[in-house]
Design an enzyme around this catalytic site. Structure first.
Site, PDB file in Angstrom:
ATOM      1  N   ILE A  86     -19.408 -19.046  56.606  1.00  0.00           N
ATOM      2  CA  ILE A  86     -19.204 -20.345  55.981  1.00  0.00           C
ATOM      3  C   ILE A  86     -20.149 -20.613  54.169  1.00  0.00           C
ATOM      4  O   ILE A  86     -21.369 -20.551  54.786  1.00  0.00           O
ATOM      5  CB  ILE A  86     -19.204 -22.333  56.655  1.00  0.00           C
ATOM      6  CG1 ILE A  86     -18.370 -21.840  57.672  1.00  0.00           C
ATOM      7  CG2 ILE A  86     -18.795 -23.001  55.381  1.00  0.00           C
ATOM      8  CD1 ILE A  86     -18.372 -23.180  58.648  1.00  0.00           C
ATOM      9  N   CYS A  87     -20.181 -20.618  53.611  1.00  0.00           N
ATOM     10  CA  CYS A  87     -20.881 -20.552  52.453  1.00  0.00           C
ATOM     11  C   CYS A  87     -20.844 -21.900  52.093  1.00  0.00           C
ATOM     12  O   CYS A  87     -20.041 -22.929  51.071  1.00  0.00           O
ATOM     13  CB  CYS A  87     -19.921 -19.883  51.024  1.00  0.00           C
ATOM     14  SG  CYS A  87     -21.620 -19.421  49.630  1.00  0.00           S
ATOM     15  N   LEU A  88     -22.012 -22.827  52.566  1.00  0.00           N
ATOM     16  CA  LEU A  88     -21.790 -24.185  52.171  1.00  0.00           C
ATOM     17  C   LEU A  88     -23.531 -24.434  52.206  1.00  0.00           C
ATOM     18  O   LEU A  88     -24.296 -23.864  52.735  1.00  0.00           O
ATOM     19  CB  LEU A  88     -21.035 -24.975  53.374  1.00  0.00           C
ATOM     20  CG  LEU A  88     -21.154 -26.643  53.399  1.00  0.00           C
ATOM     21  CD1 LEU A  88     -20.805 -27.552  51.562  1.00  0.00           C
ATOM     22  CD2 LEU A  88     -20.940 -27.206  54.568  1.00  0.00           C
TER      23      LEU A  88
END
Length: 204
Positions: A86-88
């Site tokens: 996840i890119c967060l």
């Protein structure tokens, strides 16, 4: 020791006031470092009607380092790759990320729930999906719905069947269960602060 005490408190908070559409529990009552979570796809999104399973690993230096979170259920999303990464920003350390020790697993899962509803194509993991989201939205929505139906709908039926022995066992272990009652799913909660829960890049 500090990490375990912190996690016990966080899981108690989950039981007392779980975020809407989110559940989280320990895989082993004696091990607070490996958690499993599930997020219900939000209404009005292409993920509606599905439940998405995630794995959470709590690092040794938590809460001074963010938890490591991966999707187990495949999801068609610009900011989540085929391996579930996840890119967060809330999952990254400063200066590139926005993790703070005052955040917790609940805020992380709420951030991911928000990201599912509001993708950030400006900072994608899946460039092709990001381009589709920006320039061919109808195709993106169609494919995301198909993936949800294919990969997440069966889990939804199993988890919300609270009469099953598995679900009763989960509840006995302190599972923050997701109700199968439509009224429960539609219950509204006061909005949580979103200052630390966006996926926008941190400005220097």
């Amino acid at each position: 020791m500090q990490r375990n005490l912190r996690m016990k408190k966080e899981l108690q908070m989950f039981v007392q006031s779980p975020p809407r559409g989110v559940s989280c529990w320990t895989n082993d009552e004696d091990n607070m470092t490996q958690l499993t979570a599930q997020i219900i796809g939000g209404e009005g999104t292409p993920y509606e009607g599905g439940i998405f399973k995630l794995e959470i690993q709590i690092p040794d230096r938590y809460p001074f380092e963010p938890p490591k979170v991966n999707f187990v259920t495949p999801i068609y999303h610009p900011n989540i790759d085929s391996g579930g990464r996840i890119c967060l920003d809330t999952l990254k350390m400063p200066p590139k990320g926005a993790w703070k020790p005052c955040l917790n697993v609940s805020t992380v899962l709420t951030s991911i729930q928000l990201l599912m509803a509001e993708p950030n194509p400006e900072d994608p993991l899946m460039t092709e999906i990001a381009n589709e989201f920006q320039y061919n939205k109808s195709m993106y929505l169609q494919t995301a719905r198909e993936w949800t139906k294919k990969h997440a709908m069966d889990d939804y039926v199993q988890v919300t069947n609270l009469s099953s022995p598995e679900s009763k066992s989960s509840e006995s272990k302190g599972l923050c269960s997701v109700s199968d009652k439509s009224k429960e799913l539609k219950r509204t909660h006061p909005p949580q602060p979103l200052d630390d829960m966006t996926n926008k890049k941190v400005r220097n």
